[in-house]
Write a protein that holds these residues in place. Structure first.
Motif, PDB file in Angstrom:
ATOM      1  N   PHE A   1      -3.951 -39.643  23.261  1.00  0.00           N
ATOM      2  CA  PHE A   1      -3.669 -38.214  23.250  1.00  0.00           C
ATOM      3  C   PHE A   1      -2.671 -37.858  24.344  1.00  0.00           C
ATOM      4  O   PHE A   1      -1.619 -37.291  24.091  1.00  0.00           O
ATOM      5  CB  PHE A   1      -4.989 -37.456  23.437  1.00  0.00           C
ATOM      6  CG  PHE A   1      -4.868 -35.985  23.268  1.00  0.00           C
ATOM      7  CD1 PHE A   1      -4.446 -35.443  22.068  1.00  0.00           C
ATOM      8  CD2 PHE A   1      -5.174 -35.129  24.315  1.00  0.00           C
ATOM      9  CE1 PHE A   1      -4.348 -34.060  21.909  1.00  0.00           C
ATOM     10  CE2 PHE A   1      -5.074 -33.755  24.159  1.00  0.00           C
ATOM     11  CZ  PHE A   1      -4.654 -33.228  22.963  1.00  0.00           C
ATOM     12  N   LEU A   2      -3.022 -38.163  25.569  1.00  0.00           N
ATOM     13  CA  LEU A   2      -2.117 -37.938  26.696  1.00  0.00           C
ATOM     14  C   LEU A   2      -1.358 -39.245  26.867  1.00  0.00           C
ATOM     15  O   LEU A   2      -1.788 -40.138  27.581  1.00  0.00           O
ATOM     16  CB  LEU A   2      -2.916 -37.634  27.962  1.00  0.00           C
ATOM     17  CG  LEU A   2      -3.851 -36.450  27.857  1.00  0.00           C
ATOM     18  CD1 LEU A   2      -4.978 -36.579  28.849  1.00  0.00           C
ATOM     19  CD2 LEU A   2      -3.078 -35.176  28.103  1.00  0.00           C
ATOM     20  N   ILE A   3      -0.273 -39.302  26.176  1.00  0.00           N
ATOM     21  CA  ILE A   3       0.427 -40.578  26.044  1.00  0.00           C
ATOM     22  C   ILE A   3       0.668 -41.226  27.415  1.00  0.00           C
ATOM     23  O   ILE A   3       1.201 -40.635  28.341  1.00  0.00           O
ATOM     24  CB  ILE A   3       1.746 -40.348  25.304  1.00  0.00           C
ATOM     25  CG1 ILE A   3       1.474 -39.720  23.935  1.00  0.00           C
ATOM     26  CG2 ILE A   3       2.525 -41.642  25.128  1.00  0.00           C
ATOM     27  CD1 ILE A   3       0.564 -40.470  23.020  1.00  0.00           C
TER      28      ILE A   3
ATOM     29  N   PHE B   1       4.153 -41.098  29.041  1.00  0.00           N
ATOM     30  CA  PHE B   1       4.442 -39.771  29.565  1.00  0.00           C
ATOM     31  C   PHE B   1       3.789 -39.593  30.936  1.00  0.00           C
ATOM     32  O   PHE B   1       4.404 -39.124  31.890  1.00  0.00           O
ATOM     33  CB  PHE B   1       3.914 -38.711  28.585  1.00  0.00           C
ATOM     34  CG  PHE B   1       4.149 -37.301  29.032  1.00  0.00           C
ATOM     35  CD1 PHE B   1       5.304 -36.630  28.677  1.00  0.00           C
ATOM     36  CD2 PHE B   1       3.214 -36.650  29.837  1.00  0.00           C
ATOM     37  CE1 PHE B   1       5.516 -35.333  29.103  1.00  0.00           C
ATOM     38  CE2 PHE B   1       3.426 -35.356  30.267  1.00  0.00           C
ATOM     39  CZ  PHE B   1       4.582 -34.699  29.901  1.00  0.00           C
TER      40      PHE B   1
ATOM     41  N   ILE C   1      -6.953 -33.748  34.874  1.00  0.00           N
ATOM     42  CA  ILE C   1      -6.450 -34.469  33.693  1.00  0.00           C
ATOM     43  C   ILE C   1      -5.717 -35.765  34.018  1.00  0.00           C
ATOM     44  O   ILE C   1      -6.266 -36.847  33.789  1.00  0.00           O
ATOM     45  CB  ILE C   1      -5.561 -33.609  32.768  1.00  0.00           C
ATOM     46  CG1 ILE C   1      -6.431 -32.552  32.073  1.00  0.00           C
ATOM     47  CG2 ILE C   1      -4.900 -34.465  31.703  1.00  0.00           C
ATOM     48  CD1 ILE C   1      -5.727 -31.817  30.939  1.00  0.00           C
TER      49      ILE C   1
ATOM     50  N   ILE D   1      -3.589 -34.472  15.593  1.00  0.00           N
ATOM     51  CA  ILE D   1      -3.118 -33.697  16.751  1.00  0.00           C
ATOM     52  C   ILE D   1      -2.575 -32.340  16.293  1.00  0.00           C
ATOM     53  O   ILE D   1      -2.879 -31.300  16.880  1.00  0.00           O
ATOM     54  CB  ILE D   1      -2.055 -34.476  17.562  1.00  0.00           C
ATOM     55  CG1 ILE D   1      -2.719 -35.665  18.260  1.00  0.00           C
ATOM     56  CG2 ILE D   1      -1.375 -33.562  18.600  1.00  0.00           C
ATOM     57  CD1 ILE D   1      -1.795 -36.488  19.122  1.00  0.00           C
TER      58      ILE D   1
ATOM     59  N   LEU E   1      -3.886 -28.715  17.371  1.00  0.00           N
ATOM     60  CA  LEU E   1      -2.989 -27.695  17.926  1.00  0.00           C
ATOM     61  C   LEU E   1      -3.097 -26.367  17.161  1.00  0.00           C
ATOM     62  O   LEU E   1      -2.949 -25.298  17.733  1.00  0.00           O
ATOM     63  CB  LEU E   1      -1.541 -28.184  17.919  1.00  0.00           C
ATOM     64  CG  LEU E   1      -1.217 -29.280  18.936  1.00  0.00           C
ATOM     65  CD1 LEU E   1       0.226 -29.762  18.759  1.00  0.00           C
ATOM     66  CD2 LEU E   1      -1.432 -28.803  20.366  1.00  0.00           C
TER      67      LEU E   1
ATOM     68  N   PHE F   1      -7.076 -25.085  18.394  1.00  0.00           N
ATOM     69  CA  PHE F   1      -7.728 -25.013  19.716  1.00  0.00           C
ATOM     70  C   PHE F   1      -7.868 -23.572  20.212  1.00  0.00           C
ATOM     71  O   PHE F   1      -8.861 -23.234  20.859  1.00  0.00           O
ATOM     72  CB  PHE F   1      -7.014 -25.895  20.753  1.00  0.00           C
ATOM     73  CG  PHE F   1      -5.719 -25.351  21.287  1.00  0.00           C
ATOM     74  CD1 PHE F   1      -4.516 -25.606  20.649  1.00  0.00           C
ATOM     75  CD2 PHE F   1      -5.699 -24.584  22.443  1.00  0.00           C
ATOM     76  CE1 PHE F   1      -3.322 -25.109  21.148  1.00  0.00           C
ATOM     77  CE2 PHE F   1      -4.514 -24.081  22.960  1.00  0.00           C
ATOM     78  CZ  PHE F   1      -3.327 -24.340  22.296  1.00  0.00           C
TER      79      PHE F   1
ATOM     80  N   ALA G   1      -4.102 -20.177  25.888  1.00  0.00           N
ATOM     81  CA  ALA G   1      -4.119 -20.273  24.420  1.00  0.00           C
ATOM     82  C   ALA G   1      -2.858 -20.953  23.903  1.00  0.00           C
ATOM     83  O   ALA G   1      -2.727 -21.163  22.705  1.00  0.00           O
ATOM     84  CB  ALA G   1      -4.234 -18.893  23.793  1.00  0.00           C
ATOM     85  N   GLY G   2      -1.928 -21.295  24.811  1.00  0.00           N
ATOM     86  CA  GLY G   2      -0.719 -21.988  24.374  1.00  0.00           C
ATOM     87  C   GLY G   2       0.243 -21.076  23.641  1.00  0.00           C
ATOM     88  O   GLY G   2       0.571 -21.315  22.479  1.00  0.00           O
TER      89      GLY G   2
ATOM     90  N   PRO H   1       0.507 -31.363  33.460  1.00  0.00           N
ATOM     91  CA  PRO H   1       1.928 -31.596  33.152  1.00  0.00           C
ATOM     92  C   PRO H   1       2.544 -30.540  32.240  1.00  0.00           C
ATOM     93  O   PRO H   1       3.761 -30.375  32.225  1.00  0.00           O
ATOM     94  CB  PRO H   1       1.938 -32.968  32.477  1.00  0.00           C
ATOM     95  CG  PRO H   1       0.535 -33.195  32.022  1.00  0.00           C
ATOM     96  CD  PRO H   1      -0.354 -32.450  32.957  1.00  0.00           C
ATOM     97  N   GLU H   2       1.714 -29.800  31.475  1.00  0.00           N
ATOM     98  CA  GLU H   2       2.272 -28.758  30.609  1.00  0.00           C
ATOM     99  C   GLU H   2       2.501 -27.459  31.369  1.00  0.00           C
ATOM    100  O   GLU H   2       2.964 -26.474  30.781  1.00  0.00           O
ATOM    101  CB  GLU H   2       1.375 -28.529  29.388  1.00  0.00           C
ATOM    102  CG  GLU H   2       0.010 -27.957  29.673  1.00  0.00           C
ATOM    103  CD  GLU H   2      -1.052 -29.022  29.902  1.00  0.00           C
ATOM    104  OE1 GLU H   2      -0.722 -30.062  30.499  1.00  0.00           O
ATOM    105  OE2 GLU H   2      -2.216 -28.809  29.502  1.00  0.00           O
ATOM    106  N   GLY H   3       2.177 -27.443  32.669  1.00  0.00           N
ATOM    107  CA  GLY H   3       2.335 -26.230  33.463  1.00  0.00           C
ATOM    108  C   GLY H   3       3.737 -26.075  34.023  1.00  0.00           C
ATOM    109  O   GLY H   3       4.672 -26.785  33.634  1.00  0.00           O
TER     110      GLY H   3
END
Lengths: 397, 397
Positions: free
Chosen positions: B50-52, B55, B95, B220, B224, B227, B257-258, B335-337
């Motif tokens: 999932f969290l490659i 990456f 994470i 995935i 997405l 979620f 919530a993305g 990392p998505e922040g």
């Protein structure tokens, strides 16, 4: 032609519960005899909580024997003639008269609270009765086989073949898959292949949901906020799973989301989630199964069964979804449908729109989706279809 | 002041997994020793899928010891100073370094795949460490107690009291309630009452989801698309259940919530479902627990933790939700922040908007939500906050 051809995308049929026995394989008669009273009692209880008793009593008084059109072909054709409807797509469950298939083979088609073998037996019983019902008037009755597809792929393939050979025109699958494989699983490929080959469209219909605690305040509002989601899960799992990429001629319909604002959201949601951004870098190449945007597959493989709500926002959303995706429906004989005031509500929803658009939504798109007799339907529509003039009088006033 | 006060609504903290042992009650040490290697291995496996891996390796190389700010206060304050962030709301789970509480007391906080007693023990261990971590720098660290609220109401009430007495400023509850009572259940009333009394805001954070079959294509994309729904179920169950009617001062936050397009949809969905129409006549008076529209409760009781995505649509949606509902966040150290390019992304998201609006979203609204030391925060902001001029240079160019 001065009348529209109307094919309702959302009709419901089913025998009074006790009459399913005749169509059930004899090895299930004992289980049926044991279950039937409990099932009827459960529906009565459910009606007390959910489909309010009092409402139903008034509804029955108002519509008379029209509710019996759920299983009586003569009454049904009389209602359709009055309603201006040439043909209908037929899902299970008349609701108000509790005429659903036994053993959970109903419009919820849930994979819990029932035994797979029995649910299959109930589905086959319904399908065998439905095939008889449709053969009485094959042009007007577009029957959908109830297929509890989650448990047994061989049985699924066999029943789809049986349905196709016996004049049924599509299939109805469970949208709730809890505890079983979702529809992105590759094990379903032979099913998609067979549906594509036989030109049998796949249908999902609202109704299935997890169990809510009906003793608690707010459970109905919670259900109302969630039911469209439960129905739509197969859409994105199939889309991102690459099913429409692999099976470009597969046709899928989603019926009665309760206001079509839902689908423009869903199309946008899928496109946003499919667009790679900084945030999804950690997720890897999760779009590898798609060569197009999710909304492009929607525009090719997916249709929306709209059980018409006469309000402006709903009509506006038809254009957002795409006029060639919309299949209008009456939901007869359900009380939330347009019957017995179909013409009036049709005009409220669609009056004043371009004639070509109205024709597509009322029936033209259904002609693209289903393997039906165009000439026979045109003849029926010429006799009982709603006059086009009705849709413009109002706009001109 | 020529600088903004920034309070990030979305920060994550947690010890490296093996270090939680010290904070765990001794009767759980044997279970911990037995579970810890398996849990670390599971996270590694999860990361592979999932969290490659690749990456994450690049991410670690880029941000150096900054990831250790998940548990090291000195590093964390250094990062915050560089990022211009005065204070943060602290959820569990770093994470990338797998630093989540044990026994499923993590950001997913799922009620399956773990034992209630152990999940509670893991949560208490995290809360005890977190209270120490926050006391080191109480102005900057707004710690949230992890509360597995579904299993045991007495334990829930006890832990909320403990958290309040030990300087934690809010609580984090599971959003997935499968198999347990949803939050419209009246049994939770004493919990809402205590949260209202202690002025502890209730938080839900994306992450919890049912199990997906990770061997299948499209899982995935399916996650997405779903979620945000899994996170938001408590919103409508509490709203329709009358919780905000009964507890008008209860504060609830939904974080990450993305893309904030989600919340205008949800507000509209709730209002549409709450509006009585012909279609819902059969449902009875399901709005009896509300005296206002769902979106009115939202405007009073609910805030959105926005882990900023720098795109125009997201910024536009802030205004649809209501500027006084928005709490901007960095999601550090995920990392998505925005970290380590926070200022740049802040300006991309908010640059050119009215100064008063920016101030609300970056920190002013958080001052309304949390019981924090306004003067201390103002001093920190005056030292390290982002200069207001940055947000207008770009607009003027």
């Amino acid at each position: 032609m001065d009348r529209y051809l109307v094919i309702s995308s959302d009709g419901h049929v089913g025998l009074p519960p006790e009459r399913y026995r005749t169509y059930l394989e004899s090895q299930y008669h004992a289980a049926f005899d044991e279950a039937i009273e409990r099932e009827i009692r459960m529906r009565e209880e459910h009606e007390k909580r959910f489909l309010i008793d009092d409402f139903n009593t008034k509804w029955r008084a108002r519509v008379g024997d029209g509710l019996e059109g759920a299983w009586d072909g003569t009454i049904r054709n009389r209602v359709l003639d009055q309603d201006g409807v040439a043909a209908e797509v037929l899902f299970p469950d008349g609701i108000t008269e509790r005429n659903a298939p036994p053993f959970g083979a109903d419009i919820g088609l849930k994979p819990f609270g029932t035994r797979p073998e029995l649910q299959w037996a109930g589905a086959r019983a319904h399908n065998r009765w439905l095939a008889e019902f449709c053969i009485e008037d094959p042009a007007r009755r577009i029957g959908l086989a109830v297929i509890p597809a989650l448990y047994d792929l061989d049985e699924t393939l066999k029943e789809i073949r049986w349905a196709h050979e016996h004049g049924l025109k599509g299939v109805f699958f469970p949208s709730i898959t809890d505890g079983y494989d979702m529809y992105n699983h590759t094990k379903y490929y032979p099913v998609w292949d067979l549906l594509q080959q036989t030109k049998m469209p796949l249908h999902f219909h609202s109704g299935g949901a997890p169990a809510y605690d009906t003793t608690q305040p707010g459970w109905i509002g919670t259900y109302l906020c969630e039911f469209a989601f439960w129905m739509t899960r197969p859409l994105w799992s199939m889309t991102f799973g690459g099913v429409f990429e692999e099976y470009p001629q597969l046709k899928v319909l989603f019926t009665e989301a309760g206001g079509e604002f839902w689908f423009p959201w869903v199309m946008q949601l899928m496109d946003i989630r499919a667009s790679a951004k900084h945030t999804s870098g950690k997720l890897g190449d999760y779009n590898a199964n798609m060569t197009m945007k999710p909304s492009d597959y929607f525009a090719r493989n997916v249709w929306v069964g709209c059980s018409a709500l006469p309000d402006e926002e709903t009509t506006e959303s038809y254009y957002q979804i795409g006029i060639d995706r919309i299949l209008w429906g009456t939901d007869y004989p359900h009380p939330e449908g347009t019957w017995p005031s179909t013409l009036e509500k049709m005009v409220l929803s669609l009056g004043g729109l371009p004639e070509a658009d109205i024709q597509k939504m009322l029936g033209g798109n259904a002609l693209d989706v289903y393997d039906v007799d165009h000439d026979a339907l045109a003849e029926i529509a010429a006799r009982i279809g709603p006059a086009k003039s009705h849709f413009y009088k109002q706009a001109a006033e």
